[in-house]
Scaffold this motif. Structure first.
Motif, PDB file in Angstrom:
ATOM      1  N   THR A  21      -0.992   5.237   9.438  1.00  0.00           N
ATOM      2  CA  THR A  21      -0.090   4.929  10.554  1.00  0.00           C
ATOM      3  C   THR A  21      -0.535   5.604  11.850  1.00  0.00           C
ATOM      4  O   THR A  21      -0.254   5.087  12.932  1.00  0.00           O
ATOM      5  N   SER A  22      -1.235   6.722  11.782  1.00  0.00           N
ATOM      6  CA  SER A  22      -1.755   7.314  13.029  1.00  0.00           C
ATOM      7  C   SER A  22      -2.640   6.294  13.734  1.00  0.00           C
ATOM      8  O   SER A  22      -2.533   6.081  14.949  1.00  0.00           O
TER       9      SER A  22
ATOM     10  N   ASP B 109       7.419   2.652  14.659  1.00  0.00           N
ATOM     11  CA  ASP B 109       6.690   3.468  13.695  1.00  0.00           C
ATOM     12  C   ASP B 109       7.508   3.468  12.406  1.00  0.00           C
ATOM     13  O   ASP B 109       8.528   4.149  12.305  1.00  0.00           O
TER      14      ASP B 109
ATOM     15  N   ALA C 221       6.128   4.197   9.343  1.00  0.00           N
ATOM     16  CA  ALA C 221       5.098   4.736   8.438  1.00  0.00           C
ATOM     17  C   ALA C 221       5.524   4.638   6.978  1.00  0.00           C
ATOM     18  O   ALA C 221       4.863   4.021   6.154  1.00  0.00           O
TER      19      ALA C 221
ATOM     20  N   ASP D 117       2.521   2.298   6.358  1.00  0.00           N
ATOM     21  CA  ASP D 117       1.494   2.664   5.379  1.00  0.00           C
ATOM     22  C   ASP D 117       1.748   2.017   4.024  1.00  0.00           C
ATOM     23  O   ASP D 117       2.896   1.954   3.565  1.00  0.00           O
TER      24      ASP D 117
ATOM     25  N   HIS E  61      -0.106   3.506   1.680  1.00  0.00           N
ATOM     26  CA  HIS E  61      -0.401   4.692   0.854  1.00  0.00           C
ATOM     27  C   HIS E  61       0.772   5.659   0.737  1.00  0.00           C
ATOM     28  O   HIS E  61       0.650   6.659   0.054  1.00  0.00           O
ATOM     29  N   LYS E  62       1.868   5.369   1.429  1.00  0.00           N
ATOM     30  CA  LYS E  62       3.038   6.246   1.276  1.00  0.00           C
ATOM     31  C   LYS E  62       3.994   5.628   0.250  1.00  0.00           C
ATOM     32  O   LYS E  62       3.830   5.826  -0.944  1.00  0.00           O
TER      33      LYS E  62
HETATM   34  C1  LIG Z   1       6.908   8.693  10.798  1.00  0.00           C
HETATM   35  C2  LIG Z   1       5.427   8.922  10.636  1.00  0.00           C
HETATM   36  N1  LIG Z   1       4.579   8.404  11.526  1.00  0.00           N
HETATM   37  C3  LIG Z   1       3.246   8.569  11.429  1.00  0.00           C
HETATM   38  C4  LIG Z   1       2.705   9.266  10.383  1.00  0.00           C
HETATM   39  C5  LIG Z   1       1.216   9.413  10.274  1.00  0.00           C
HETATM   40  O1  LIG Z   1       0.781   8.550   9.245  1.00  0.00           O
HETATM   41  P1  LIG Z   1      -0.652   8.733   8.567  1.00  0.00           P
HETATM   42  O2  LIG Z   1      -0.616  10.078   7.914  1.00  0.00           O
HETATM   43  O3  LIG Z   1      -0.756   7.608   7.586  1.00  0.00           O
HETATM   44  O4  LIG Z   1      -1.668   8.657   9.648  1.00  0.00           O
HETATM   45  C6  LIG Z   1       3.550   9.839   9.436  1.00  0.00           C
HETATM   46  C7  LIG Z   1       3.002  10.659   8.339  1.00  0.00           C
HETATM   47  O5  LIG Z   1       3.702  11.211   7.542  1.00  0.00           O
HETATM   48  C8  LIG Z   1       4.945   9.646   9.549  1.00  0.00           C
HETATM   49  O6  LIG Z   1       5.808  10.166   8.654  1.00  0.00           O
END
Ligand SMILES: Cc1ncc(COP(=O)(O)O)c(C=O)c1O
Length: 474
Positions: free
Chosen positions: A141-142, A263, A265, A292, A294-295
């Motif tokens: 998600t980043s 977002d 994620a 994601d 992967h989460k």
């Molecule tokens: C709300 C949220 N946004 C963004 C991220 C970043 O995601 P990633 O670790 O897959 O890059 C996270 C990671 O936990 C998240 O909880």
């Protein structure tokens, strides 16, 4: 020259490795959740690049000794730290198959591209988006949030690719709550807009964005000659799992003609659960969604996704060219549009296969139910913690995250207790700062967790806190 000299011998070695991997996943409950990497092992992993070959079996033995025992631990049922998915055996095998195919999903006309398109279209369908929408599998998600910021930037500043952000008549400004993940700020920095172009808005007691403050900030910026262009809403904040009022944000973004990015994620896949879907109402009105696999969908790392409602704007942001990548009408260089035109990478892994396998193997209903079960387990954990009389429990958060802290103890106790719990190997949780207070945080993004695991967590952390308080060691 790099293939096995003896394929049958290699087959036996590979079967052995696969059997070990299956045992590793099956027997995870019998092992500590996490253990530190010993110094002598770290030392062996600092050895210089080997000049000469090592037999595959010997490399494998070293892996088994020096790498395998020191996993992050997130496949364990009592791993409840940060926001980690727990993977699946089917996903692991799919990743191996993708590696065997070794496809490059940057573009061209072959199976991996169609699999990735299918996966993305499942999520367009989930949110009721039309065929104009686009998407891309990314690291996480980043990366997806960064992609969304860049597409929103193109939407606001059509000539940005030619002339850069300097061409803007006035400075672009984005809006997100103080509970937003730090990767959003990083995305604005990378986009050349600077972190001060992100207006960080206050949250209410439940960690949802203060919509009035958002309205004021946008109107104030417009009056001062700035160019508001982006609102980022949260479908599950990283600290407590709060969901911003997405419907209201969508409405305001439409009125103000701002790009509305969500977002999601971990929260967006909760849309698969009919019981949770109403909490996310409004997400389907977003211009873009990052989430994601992967989460909370438990696809092995790494697998994130960005979907964009306006596929043409997405392509306009990233499309590239060169004589060496000329698109053809037929043959392998056909297959327009290429994924390389929707993100920064030309070479891309067949990440979609493990996602495709996981979703097909388990189906949307079961995956949604697993998410819902984790939310019910969070409620169970809250009750159990409160019943000890030893912990205060943060009452907010709508999903799978539980924040809590020991009564009458110092901030240092929180971090020390979390570390001692991790070192004990019994369970992994993490810590964060919530409303100015250091707190313990359990995030149940885990399809293997049972209520008895949560009972053990509560007993263990209570005992550690008691020990710390009685010895006053922190
Ligand atoms: C709300 C949220 N946004 C963004 C991220 C970043 O995601 P990633 O670790 O897959 O890059 C996270 C990671 O936990 C998240 O909880």
């Amino acid at each position: 020259v790099l293939d096995p000299a003896d394929w049958e011998r290699f087959r036996a070695s590979a079967h052995h490795a696969l059997d070990d991997a299956i045992d590793f996943m099956r027997d995870v409950r019998e092992r500590p959740v996490w253990q530190p990497v010993p110094e002598d092992v770290k030392e062996t992993l600092r050895a210089p690049m080997p000049r000469d070959p090592t037999a595959f079996d010997d490399v494998y033995d070293e892996f088994k000794r020096a790498v395998l025992p020191y996993a992050t631990g997130n496949i364990h049922p009592r791993f409840l730290g940060w926001v980690h998915g727990s993977g699946t055996p089917g996903g692991a095998v799919a990743d191996m198959l993708a590696a065997a195919m070794n496809s490059n999903a940057g573009g061209r006309d072959h199976g991996a591209v169609y699999v990735e398109r299918q996966v993305i279209s499942w999520f367009h369908d989930l949110f009721g988006w039309s065929a104009e929408a686009s998407g891309l599998l990314v690291v996480g998600t980043s990366a997806a949030n960064l992609g969304a910021v860049l597409v929103a930037r193109t939407s606001a500043l059509q000539s940005v690719r030619e002339h850069g952000v300097e061409a803007a008549q006035s400075r672009l400004t984005g809006y997100a709550s103080a509970a937003t993940h730090s990767c959003v700020k990083k995305a604005l920095e990378i986009a050349g807009l600077g972190s001060t172009s992100l207006r960080v808005l206050p949250v209410d007691a439940e960690h949802r964005i203060d919509v009035n403050a958002l309205h004021d900030a946008v109107h104030r910026d417009r009056a001062r000659g700035y160019h508001p262009f982006l609102i980022v809403g949260n479908a599950g904040t990283v600290d407590v799992g709060a969901i911003d009022p997405l419907e209201e944000l969508a409405e305001f973004a439409a009125d103000e003609r701002l790009w509305f990015h969500v977002d999601g994620a971990f929260g967006a896949p909760a849309y698969l659960s009919p019981a949770l879907r109403t909490k996310l109402a409004g997400i389907e009105r977003a211009d873009s969604i990052a989430f994601d696999f992967h989460k909370w969908l438990h696809v092995p790392y790494d697998a994130g996704c960005l979907i964009i409602r306006d596929g043409a704007m997405h392509r306009a942001t990233f499309a590239g060219e060169g004589p060496y990548i000329t698109r053809m009408q037929r043959g392998l260089a056909a297959g327009e549009p290429w994924f390389a035109d929707f993100g920064p990478d030309l070479s891309r892994s067949f990440r979609a296969l493990k996602v495709w396998f996981t979703i097909k193997e388990h189906g949307a209903v079961k995956l949604g139910e697993a998410i819902q079960t984790n939310c019910a387990q969070a409620a169970y954990l809250r009750e159990k913690l409160a019943a000890t009389g030893r912990f205060e429990v943060y009452p907010g958060g709508e999903l799978q995250i539980v924040c809590f802290w020991p009564r009458a103890s110092s901030e240092a106790t929180v971090d020390e207790a979390v570390i001692r719990l991790q070192e004990s190997g019994t369970a992994v949780i993490s810590s964060t700062t919530l409303d100015g207070r250091r707190v313990m945080r359990a995030c149940i993004t885990n399809h293997r967790t049972r209520n008895t695991d949560l009972d053990l967590l509560v007993a263990s952390i209570a005992r550690i806190v008691e020990e710390l308080q009685s010895t006053r060691s922190v």
